[in-house]
Design a protein around this motif. Structure first.
Motif, PDB file in Angstrom:
ATOM      1  N   ILE A  60      41.475 -43.118  33.776  1.00  0.00           N
ATOM      2  CA  ILE A  60      40.976 -43.812  35.067  1.00  0.00           C
ATOM      3  C   ILE A  60      39.400 -43.027  35.064  1.00  0.00           C
ATOM      4  O   ILE A  60      39.541 -41.668  35.182  1.00  0.00           O
ATOM      5  N   VAL A  61      38.404 -43.488  34.862  1.00  0.00           N
ATOM      6  CA  VAL A  61      36.933 -43.007  34.895  1.00  0.00           C
ATOM      7  C   VAL A  61      35.966 -43.528  36.018  1.00  0.00           C
ATOM      8  O   VAL A  61      36.252 -44.762  36.052  1.00  0.00           O
ATOM      9  N   GLU A  62      35.088 -42.942  36.540  1.00  0.00           N
ATOM     10  CA  GLU A  62      34.276 -43.499  37.364  1.00  0.00           C
ATOM     11  C   GLU A  62      33.401 -44.476  36.786  1.00  0.00           C
ATOM     12  O   GLU A  62      33.338 -44.708  35.892  1.00  0.00           O
ATOM     13  N   GLY A  63      33.600 -45.590  37.750  1.00  0.00           N
ATOM     14  CA  GLY A  63      32.816 -46.955  37.216  1.00  0.00           C
ATOM     15  C   GLY A  63      31.518 -46.861  36.537  1.00  0.00           C
ATOM     16  O   GLY A  63      31.211 -47.302  35.700  1.00  0.00           O
ATOM     17  N   LYS A  64      30.668 -45.916  37.132  1.00  0.00           N
ATOM     18  CA  LYS A  64      29.170 -45.523  36.642  1.00  0.00           C
ATOM     19  C   LYS A  64      29.164 -45.073  35.479  1.00  0.00           C
ATOM     20  O   LYS A  64      28.554 -45.268  34.511  1.00  0.00           O
ATOM     21  N   SER A  65      30.115 -44.281  34.850  1.00  0.00           N
ATOM     22  CA  SER A  65      30.371 -43.617  33.509  1.00  0.00           C
ATOM     23  C   SER A  65      31.263 -44.565  32.704  1.00  0.00           C
ATOM     24  O   SER A  65      31.481 -44.120  31.523  1.00  0.00           O
ATOM     25  N   ALA A  66      31.950 -45.743  32.862  1.00  0.00           N
ATOM     26  CA  ALA A  66      32.821 -46.417  32.076  1.00  0.00           C
ATOM     27  C   ALA A  66      32.192 -46.711  31.034  1.00  0.00           C
ATOM     28  O   ALA A  66      33.152 -46.597  30.006  1.00  0.00           O
ATOM     29  N   GLU A  67      31.252 -47.536  30.775  1.00  0.00           N
ATOM     30  CA  GLU A  67      30.683 -47.768  29.582  1.00  0.00           C
ATOM     31  C   GLU A  67      30.562 -46.760  28.617  1.00  0.00           C
ATOM     32  O   GLU A  67      30.832 -46.928  27.365  1.00  0.00           O
ATOM     33  N   GLU A  68      29.970 -45.854  28.843  1.00  0.00           N
ATOM     34  CA  GLU A  68      29.661 -44.618  28.057  1.00  0.00           C
ATOM     35  C   GLU A  68      30.689 -43.881  27.626  1.00  0.00           C
ATOM     36  O   GLU A  68      30.758 -43.463  26.544  1.00  0.00           O
ATOM     37  N   ALA A  69      31.675 -43.844  28.565  1.00  0.00           N
ATOM     38  CA  ALA A  69      32.919 -43.208  28.351  1.00  0.00           C
ATOM     39  C   ALA A  69      33.749 -43.946  27.126  1.00  0.00           C
ATOM     40  O   ALA A  69      34.298 -43.295  26.223  1.00  0.00           O
ATOM     41  N   LEU A  70      33.588 -45.280  27.472  1.00  0.00           N
ATOM     42  CA  LEU A  70      34.282 -46.368  26.379  1.00  0.00           C
ATOM     43  C   LEU A  70      33.424 -46.191  25.026  1.00  0.00           C
ATOM     44  O   LEU A  70      34.392 -45.975  24.173  1.00  0.00           O
ATOM     45  N   ALA A  71      32.447 -46.042  24.881  1.00  0.00           N
ATOM     46  CA  ALA A  71      31.761 -45.726  23.800  1.00  0.00           C
ATOM     47  C   ALA A  71      32.042 -44.451  22.999  1.00  0.00           C
ATOM     48  O   ALA A  71      32.205 -44.598  21.982  1.00  0.00           O
ATOM     49  N   HIS A  72      31.837 -43.684  23.809  1.00  0.00           N
ATOM     50  CA  HIS A  72      32.329 -42.146  23.324  1.00  0.00           C
ATOM     51  C   HIS A  72      33.995 -42.240  22.769  1.00  0.00           C
ATOM     52  O   HIS A  72      34.089 -41.849  21.628  1.00  0.00           O
ATOM     53  N   LEU A  73      34.845 -42.962  23.464  1.00  0.00           N
ATOM     54  CA  LEU A  73      36.028 -42.873  23.229  1.00  0.00           C
ATOM     55  C   LEU A  73      36.372 -43.696  21.849  1.00  0.00           C
ATOM     56  O   LEU A  73      36.997 -43.240  20.977  1.00  0.00           O
ATOM     57  N   ARG A  74      35.479 -44.709  21.567  1.00  0.00           N
ATOM     58  CA  ARG A  74      35.566 -45.486  20.440  1.00  0.00           C
ATOM     59  C   ARG A  74      35.193 -44.779  19.089  1.00  0.00           C
ATOM     60  O   ARG A  74      35.600 -45.143  18.010  1.00  0.00           O
ATOM     61  N   SER A  75      34.505 -43.934  19.382  1.00  0.00           N
ATOM     62  CA  SER A  75      33.908 -42.892  18.211  1.00  0.00           C
ATOM     63  C   SER A  75      35.071 -42.022  17.697  1.00  0.00           C
ATOM     64  O   SER A  75      34.788 -41.359  16.705  1.00  0.00           O
ATOM     65  N   GLN A  76      35.936 -41.943  18.550  1.00  0.00           N
ATOM     66  CA  GLN A  76      37.056 -41.030  18.176  1.00  0.00           C
ATOM     67  C   GLN A  76      38.070 -41.538  17.266  1.00  0.00           C
ATOM     68  O   GLN A  76      38.418 -42.672  17.388  1.00  0.00           O
ATOM     69  N   GLU A  77      38.639 -40.637  16.487  1.00  0.00           N
ATOM     70  CA  GLU A  77      39.553 -41.105  15.400  1.00  0.00           C
ATOM     71  C   GLU A  77      40.747 -41.762  16.473  1.00  0.00           C
ATOM     72  O   GLU A  77      41.331 -41.028  17.221  1.00  0.00           O
ATOM     73  N   HIS A  78      41.386 -42.873  15.999  1.00  0.00           N
ATOM     74  CA  HIS A  78      42.768 -43.507  16.462  1.00  0.00           C
ATOM     75  C   HIS A  78      42.333 -44.176  17.841  1.00  0.00           C
ATOM     76  O   HIS A  78      43.296 -44.588  18.479  1.00  0.00           O
ATOM     77  N   CYS A  79      41.025 -44.459  18.186  1.00  0.00           N
ATOM     78  CA  CYS A  79      40.659 -45.094  19.884  1.00  0.00           C
ATOM     79  C   CYS A  79      39.756 -46.041  19.211  1.00  0.00           C
ATOM     80  O   CYS A  79      38.922 -46.412  20.039  1.00  0.00           O
ATOM     81  N   GLU A  80      39.418 -46.404  18.024  1.00  0.00           N
ATOM     82  CA  GLU A  80      38.455 -47.341  17.729  1.00  0.00           C
ATOM     83  C   GLU A  80      38.528 -48.815  18.575  1.00  0.00           C
ATOM     84  O   GLU A  80      37.563 -49.461  18.787  1.00  0.00           O
ATOM     85  N   GLN A  81      39.595 -49.147  19.141  1.00  0.00           N
ATOM     86  CA  GLN A  81      40.040 -50.511  19.642  1.00  0.00           C
ATOM     87  C   GLN A  81      40.179 -49.976  21.207  1.00  0.00           C
ATOM     88  O   GLN A  81      40.803 -50.990  22.038  1.00  0.00           O
ATOM     89  N   ALA A  82      39.642 -48.856  21.725  1.00  0.00           N
ATOM     90  CA  ALA A  82      39.818 -48.760  23.381  1.00  0.00           C
ATOM     91  C   ALA A  82      38.943 -49.808  23.799  1.00  0.00           C
ATOM     92  O   ALA A  82      38.213 -50.452  23.559  1.00  0.00           O
ATOM     93  N   SER A  83      39.572 -49.969  25.233  1.00  0.00           N
ATOM     94  CA  SER A  83      38.934 -51.147  26.010  1.00  0.00           C
ATOM     95  C   SER A  83      39.019 -50.765  27.605  1.00  0.00           C
ATOM     96  O   SER A  83      39.959 -50.105  27.887  1.00  0.00           O
ATOM     97  N   ILE A  84      38.312 -51.170  28.252  1.00  0.00           N
ATOM     98  CA  ILE A  84      38.215 -51.017  29.853  1.00  0.00           C
ATOM     99  C   ILE A  84      39.207 -52.447  30.125  1.00  0.00           C
ATOM    100  O   ILE A  84      38.715 -53.532  29.946  1.00  0.00           O
ATOM    101  N   ILE A  85      40.620 -52.081  30.459  1.00  0.00           N
ATOM    102  CA  ILE A  85      41.374 -53.191  30.652  1.00  0.00           C
ATOM    103  C   ILE A  85      41.426 -53.628  32.237  1.00  0.00           C
ATOM    104  O   ILE A  85      42.000 -54.593  32.678  1.00  0.00           O
ATOM    105  N   GLY A  86      40.751 -52.842  33.063  1.00  0.00           N
ATOM    106  CA  GLY A  86      40.657 -53.347  34.611  1.00  0.00           C
ATOM    107  C   GLY A  86      39.993 -52.192  35.419  1.00  0.00           C
ATOM    108  O   GLY A  86      39.361 -51.280  34.843  1.00  0.00           O
ATOM    109  N   HIS A  87      40.241 -52.294  36.866  1.00  0.00           N
ATOM    110  CA  HIS A  87      39.585 -51.606  37.607  1.00  0.00           C
ATOM    111  C   HIS A  87      40.631 -51.203  38.654  1.00  0.00           C
ATOM    112  O   HIS A  87      41.559 -51.939  39.230  1.00  0.00           O
TER     113      HIS A  87
END
Length: 175
Positions: free
Chosen positions: A115-142
């Protein structure tokens, strides 16, 4: 919207993989367990977004639904999920349909919820997707103020349903 709920990868693969082996079920394709190390991805996420991360949790027993219900209950906040954003492999989704299981309650082994602050969510998601085993990471809700202590999910056809805490065991204990 409030804080974002991010899932690190596809859900339910581990539980369905284990169940199919234990029960001798054969599907047209191999369903592989999602067991994998997460220390690099979590460390990287913490190093980059530590002060914006509210929670990291693994959805092992009881699956994603149980973890989110615990979070809603303990925080006294509501959670609103978007079904279309929950990453589930087509093979796992099909196996769950055949077996009458809800993938949100199936055990996972190699994913985490953050759970990440809303203002940083897209940036955190992009960072996570760049990590091994997290390529399909997604914001699933709020996390939301409405419907405190409840998890609701907006379906892919536009309706909403309550995602309750799992009662009993959907799958035999696997870990």
């Amino acid at each position: 919207m409030g804080d974002a709920i991010i899932i690190s990868d596809v859900v339910a693969s581990h539980g369905i993989a284990i169940m199919s082996v234990r029960k001798g079920l054969e599907f047209d394709s191999d369903i592989l367990s999602d067991t994998r190390p997460l220390h690099n991805a979590t460390t990287s996420l913490i190093n980059q977004f530590g002060d914006q991360i509210k929670l990291l949790k693994d959805p092992t027993r009881g699956g994603v639904a149980s973890v989110l219900n615990e979070i809603a209950r303990d925080s006294q906040k509501g959670i609103l999920l978007q079904e279309k954003n929950i990453p589930i492999n087509v093979q796992v989704k099909s196996a769950c349909e055949i077996l009458g299981l809800d993938p949100l309650y199936v055990a996972n082994e190699g994913i985490f919820i953050s759970i990440v602050e809303g203002k940083s969510a897209e940036e955190a998601l992009a960072h996570l997707r760049s990590q091994e085993h997290c390529e399909q990471a997604s914001i699933i809700g709020h996390v939301v103020e409405q419907h405190p202590k409840q998890v609701l999910m907006k379906s892919s056809i536009g309706g909403k349903r309550v995602v309750n805490m799992m009662v009993g065991n959907q799958l035999p204990r696997i870990c």
